[in-house]
Design a protein around this motif. Structure first.
Motif, PDB file in Angstrom:
ATOM      1  N   ASN A 198      -0.235  12.282  -9.810  1.00 59.49           N
ATOM      2  CA  ASN A 198      -0.668  10.730 -10.509  1.00 59.49           C
ATOM      3  C   ASN A 198       0.155   9.840 -10.329  1.00 59.49           C
ATOM      4  O   ASN A 198       0.253   8.687 -11.315  1.00 59.49           O
ATOM      5  CB  ASN A 198      -0.957  11.201 -11.895  1.00 59.49           C
ATOM      6  N   HIS A 199       1.641  10.089  -9.638  1.00 54.01           N
ATOM      7  CA  HIS A 199       2.457   9.061  -9.073  1.00 54.01           C
ATOM      8  C   HIS A 199       1.918   7.883  -8.568  1.00 54.01           C
ATOM      9  O   HIS A 199       1.425   7.904  -7.399  1.00 54.01           O
ATOM     10  CB  HIS A 199       3.734   9.487  -8.698  1.00 54.01           C
ATOM     11  N   LYS A 200       2.327   6.548  -9.124  1.00 50.22           N
ATOM     12  CA  LYS A 200       1.815   5.410  -8.443  1.00 50.22           C
ATOM     13  C   LYS A 200       2.783   5.086  -6.993  1.00 50.22           C
ATOM     14  O   LYS A 200       3.965   5.726  -7.303  1.00 50.22           O
ATOM     15  CB  LYS A 200       1.809   4.323  -9.256  1.00 50.22           C
ATOM     16  N   ASP A 201       2.440   4.447  -6.191  1.00 45.85           N
ATOM     17  CA  ASP A 201       3.035   4.016  -4.863  1.00 45.85           C
ATOM     18  C   ASP A 201       3.577   5.056  -4.266  1.00 45.85           C
ATOM     19  O   ASP A 201       4.591   5.012  -3.522  1.00 45.85           O
ATOM     20  CB  ASP A 201       4.222   3.232  -5.492  1.00 45.85           C
ATOM     21  N   VAL A 202       2.958   6.207  -4.226  1.00 47.47           N
ATOM     22  CA  VAL A 202       3.342   7.308  -3.274  1.00 47.47           C
ATOM     23  C   VAL A 202       2.415   7.545  -2.113  1.00 47.47           C
ATOM     24  O   VAL A 202       1.108   7.710  -2.387  1.00 47.47           O
ATOM     25  CB  VAL A 202       3.470   8.584  -3.980  1.00 47.47           C
ATOM     26  N   VAL A 203       2.824   7.255  -0.923  1.00 49.02           N
ATOM     27  CA  VAL A 203       1.820   7.498   0.046  1.00 49.02           C
ATOM     28  C   VAL A 203       2.169   8.877   0.767  1.00 49.02           C
ATOM     29  O   VAL A 203       3.315   9.090   1.295  1.00 49.02           O
ATOM     30  CB  VAL A 203       1.937   6.462   1.261  1.00 49.02           C
ATOM     31  N   THR A 204       1.294   9.808   0.846  1.00 50.69           N
ATOM     32  CA  THR A 204       1.601  11.041   1.376  1.00 50.69           C
ATOM     33  C   THR A 204       0.715  11.397   2.573  1.00 50.69           C
ATOM     34  O   THR A 204       1.201  12.008   3.469  1.00 50.69           O
ATOM     35  CB  THR A 204       1.352  12.287   0.342  1.00 50.69           C
ATOM     36  N   GLU A 205      -0.316  10.675   2.819  1.00 56.50           N
ATOM     37  CA  GLU A 205      -1.162  10.689   3.685  1.00 56.50           C
ATOM     38  C   GLU A 205      -2.166   9.483   4.048  1.00 56.50           C
ATOM     39  O   GLU A 205      -2.552   8.903   2.999  1.00 56.50           O
ATOM     40  CB  GLU A 205      -1.832  12.165   4.107  1.00 56.50           C
ATOM     41  N   PHE A 206      -2.354   9.260   5.146  1.00 59.85           N
ATOM     42  CA  PHE A 206      -3.477   8.047   5.172  1.00 59.85           C
ATOM     43  C   PHE A 206      -5.082   8.454   5.084  1.00 59.85           C
ATOM     44  O   PHE A 206      -5.670   9.540   5.656  1.00 59.85           O
ATOM     45  CB  PHE A 206      -3.213   7.261   6.544  1.00 59.85           C
ATOM     46  N   ASP A 207      -5.706   7.668   4.328  1.00 58.18           N
ATOM     47  CA  ASP A 207      -7.138   7.847   4.020  1.00 58.18           C
ATOM     48  C   ASP A 207      -7.789   6.652   4.019  1.00 58.18           C
ATOM     49  O   ASP A 207      -7.516   5.769   3.334  1.00 58.18           O
ATOM     50  CB  ASP A 207      -7.480   8.666   2.778  1.00 58.18           C
ATOM     51  N   PHE A 208      -8.730   6.229   4.994  1.00 59.33           N
ATOM     52  CA  PHE A 208      -9.250   4.713   5.061  1.00 59.33           C
ATOM     53  C   PHE A 208     -10.226   4.428   3.987  1.00 59.33           C
ATOM     54  O   PHE A 208     -11.429   4.006   4.569  1.00 59.33           O
ATOM     55  CB  PHE A 208      -9.636   4.597   6.526  1.00 59.33           C
ATOM     56  N   ASP A 209     -10.013   4.699   2.824  1.00 57.22           N
ATOM     57  CA  ASP A 209     -10.831   4.354   1.713  1.00 57.22           C
ATOM     58  C   ASP A 209     -12.287   4.544   1.929  1.00 57.22           C
ATOM     59  O   ASP A 209     -13.149   3.768   1.609  1.00 57.22           O
ATOM     60  CB  ASP A 209     -10.576   2.785   1.465  1.00 57.22           C
ATOM     61  N   GLY A 210     -12.602   5.710   2.203  1.00 62.58           N
ATOM     62  CA  GLY A 210     -14.142   6.058   2.491  1.00 62.58           C
ATOM     63  C   GLY A 210     -14.934   5.924   3.757  1.00 62.58           C
ATOM     64  O   GLY A 210     -15.824   6.440   4.289  1.00 62.58           O
ATOM     65  N   PHE A 211     -14.121   5.233   4.807  1.00 67.91           N
ATOM     66  CA  PHE A 211     -14.346   4.873   6.038  1.00 67.91           C
ATOM     67  C   PHE A 211     -14.326   6.270   6.943  1.00 67.91           C
ATOM     68  O   PHE A 211     -13.441   7.237   6.656  1.00 67.91           O
ATOM     69  CB  PHE A 211     -13.720   3.820   6.888  1.00 67.91           C
ATOM     70  N   LYS A 212     -15.201   6.673   7.838  1.00 64.62           N
ATOM     71  CA  LYS A 212     -15.131   7.765   8.449  1.00 64.62           C
ATOM     72  C   LYS A 212     -14.142   8.080   9.587  1.00 64.62           C
ATOM     73  O   LYS A 212     -13.587   9.115   9.904  1.00 64.62           O
ATOM     74  CB  LYS A 212     -16.496   8.036   9.541  1.00 64.62           C
ATOM     75  N   SER A 213     -13.705   6.769  10.085  1.00 62.15           N
ATOM     76  CA  SER A 213     -12.401   6.805  11.123  1.00 62.15           C
ATOM     77  C   SER A 213     -11.675   5.529  10.993  1.00 62.15           C
ATOM     78  O   SER A 213     -12.090   4.486  10.301  1.00 62.15           O
ATOM     79  CB  SER A 213     -13.066   7.132  12.443  1.00 62.15           C
ATOM     80  N   GLU A 214     -10.491   5.423  11.875  1.00 60.38           N
ATOM     81  CA  GLU A 214      -9.497   4.445  11.829  1.00 60.38           C
ATOM     82  C   GLU A 214     -10.444   3.309  12.319  1.00 60.38           C
ATOM     83  O   GLU A 214     -10.243   2.054  12.145  1.00 60.38           O
ATOM     84  CB  GLU A 214      -8.405   4.897  12.354  1.00 60.38           C
ATOM     85  N   ASP A 215     -11.164   3.611  13.480  1.00 60.23           N
ATOM     86  CA  ASP A 215     -11.956   2.615  14.244  1.00 60.23           C
ATOM     87  C   ASP A 215     -12.986   1.930  13.326  1.00 60.23           C
ATOM     88  O   ASP A 215     -13.184   0.681  13.693  1.00 60.23           O
ATOM     89  CB  ASP A 215     -12.503   3.337  15.577  1.00 60.23           C
ATOM     90  N   HIS A 225      -4.115   0.300 -11.314  1.00 66.13           N
ATOM     91  CA  HIS A 225      -4.371  -0.010  -9.691  1.00 66.13           C
ATOM     92  C   HIS A 225      -3.349   0.624  -8.532  1.00 66.13           C
ATOM     93  O   HIS A 225      -2.152  -0.188  -9.046  1.00 66.13           O
ATOM     94  CB  HIS A 225      -4.759  -1.295  -9.198  1.00 66.13           C
ATOM     95  N   LYS A 226      -3.298   1.380  -7.878  1.00 61.92           N
ATOM     96  CA  LYS A 226      -2.205   2.039  -7.248  1.00 61.92           C
ATOM     97  C   LYS A 226      -1.517   1.264  -6.134  1.00 61.92           C
ATOM     98  O   LYS A 226      -0.422   1.435  -5.803  1.00 61.92           O
ATOM     99  CB  LYS A 226      -2.744   3.282  -6.603  1.00 61.92           C
ATOM    100  N   THR A 227      -2.182   0.116  -5.809  1.00 60.08           N
ATOM    101  CA  THR A 227      -1.511  -0.517  -4.562  1.00 60.08           C
ATOM    102  C   THR A 227      -1.419  -2.029  -5.038  1.00 60.08           C
ATOM    103  O   THR A 227      -1.271  -3.058  -4.326  1.00 60.08           O
ATOM    104  CB  THR A 227      -2.401  -0.732  -3.326  1.00 60.08           C
ATOM    105  N   GLN A 228      -1.286  -2.225  -6.314  1.00 60.22           N
ATOM    106  CA  GLN A 228      -0.986  -3.492  -7.166  1.00 60.22           C
ATOM    107  C   GLN A 228       0.178  -4.389  -6.521  1.00 60.22           C
ATOM    108  O   GLN A 228       1.151  -3.810  -6.537  1.00 60.22           O
ATOM    109  CB  GLN A 228      -0.787  -3.476  -8.591  1.00 60.22           C
ATOM    110  N   LYS A 229       0.111  -5.492  -6.152  1.00 61.07           N
ATOM    111  CA  LYS A 229       1.164  -6.204  -5.722  1.00 61.07           C
ATOM    112  C   LYS A 229       1.854  -6.954  -6.834  1.00 61.07           C
ATOM    113  O   LYS A 229       1.099  -7.744  -7.570  1.00 61.07           O
ATOM    114  CB  LYS A 229       0.462  -7.264  -4.444  1.00 61.07           C
ATOM    115  N   PRO A 230       3.016  -7.218  -6.918  1.00 59.46           N
ATOM    116  CA  PRO A 230       3.798  -8.032  -8.250  1.00 59.46           C
ATOM    117  C   PRO A 230       3.536  -9.299  -7.722  1.00 59.46           C
ATOM    118  O   PRO A 230       3.458  -9.756  -6.705  1.00 59.46           O
ATOM    119  CB  PRO A 230       5.127  -7.495  -8.081  1.00 59.46           C
ATOM    120  N   LEU A 231       3.442 -10.176  -8.955  1.00 61.98           N
ATOM    121  CA  LEU A 231       3.479 -11.488  -8.661  1.00 61.98           C
ATOM    122  C   LEU A 231       4.320 -12.223  -8.144  1.00 61.98           C
ATOM    123  O   LEU A 231       4.425 -13.307  -7.245  1.00 61.98           O
ATOM    124  CB  LEU A 231       3.239 -12.299 -10.157  1.00 61.98           C
TER     125      LEU A 231
END
Length: 235
Positions: free
Chosen positions: A45-62, A172-178
């Protein structure tokens, strides 16, 4: 077209309803990855930790990259001549993004580096360096019409700031600071201009625009994040 609204819908559907050449600035953070830490002990549950890439529901990078290119093509259509754009991306994809913005008609201008002063420490067991850098691609539709020059030391393609902490932080896990949004919105737009964010997320672009007396329009597919963004705007 109603301004200062975050529409709870797909950005591709929403952008197609906008008229040609109505936007002065794009500032956006597309879902180029989704944080996943389920298999790393203590990090679920830690924010701002990237352990592997997952394209938000898309089947592939392409498939994901084609979707993003379609969005940028619509962005080019709705941008006024001379409009600037800023798009967050990871270092793994900056070369793809640079070529993509030019294929869609924009001119690539510069990569800006955000150094996170408080990234999550690198894990010895994964033999990786700490993920302390995120990139912001600057592009434009022709030569930028607006360029509000700041003091020389504030015009570097490097910004240093911590990740969101304290009261500014949402779930939101990828929130950008103002702090890493407002300088670029201020440089590349004027009061009363229209700022577009196709991937509004927690609403940082909208909040920054409102603070700087710009108008905004945005899209967010998640109802939960729309509620978070609107709550921030009310405050």
């Amino acid at each position: 077209m109603e301004l200062n609204i975050i529409y709870n819908q797909s950005c591709l559907d929403g952008l197609k309803q906008l008229p040609d050449e109505c936007v002065d600035l794009i500032f956006t953070d597309p879902p180029y990855y989704q944080h996943r830490a389920q298999n790393v002990q203590g990090l679920k549950n830690h924010k701002d930790v990237v352990t592997e890439f997952d394209f938000d529901g898309f089947k592939s990078e392409d498939e994901y990259l084609q979707f993003l290119e379609d969005v940028l093509m619509e962005c080019f259509r709705v941008c006024k001549p001379g409009a600037s754009g800023y798009l967050w991306c990871g270092d793994d994809f900056v070369s793809f993004i640079n070529r993509m913005v030019e294929r869609t008609g924009f001119q690539f201008r510069k990569v800006i580096h955000w150094h996170k002063t408080n990234p999550f420490p690198a894990m010895y067991t994964r033999k990786m360096y700490a993920n302390s850098m995120e990139l912001l691609v600057h592009f434009s539709k022709g030569s930028p019409k607006t360029w509000n020059h700041k003091p020389v030391n504030d015009m570097h393609n490097f910004i240093q700031a911590p990740i969101c902490m304290g009261k500014e932080r949402t779930k939101h896990k990828t929130q950008k600071p103002l702090k890493v949004c407002m300088p670029f919105i201020e440089i590349s737009s004027n009061e009363g201009d229209l700022v577009l964010d196709p991937f509004m997320g927690s609403g940082s672009t909208a909040v920054a625009a409102k603070k700087l007396k710009r108008n905004f329009i945005g899209y967010e597919l998640s109802t939960e994040y729309c509620n978070i963004a609107n709550s921030r705007l009310e405050k």
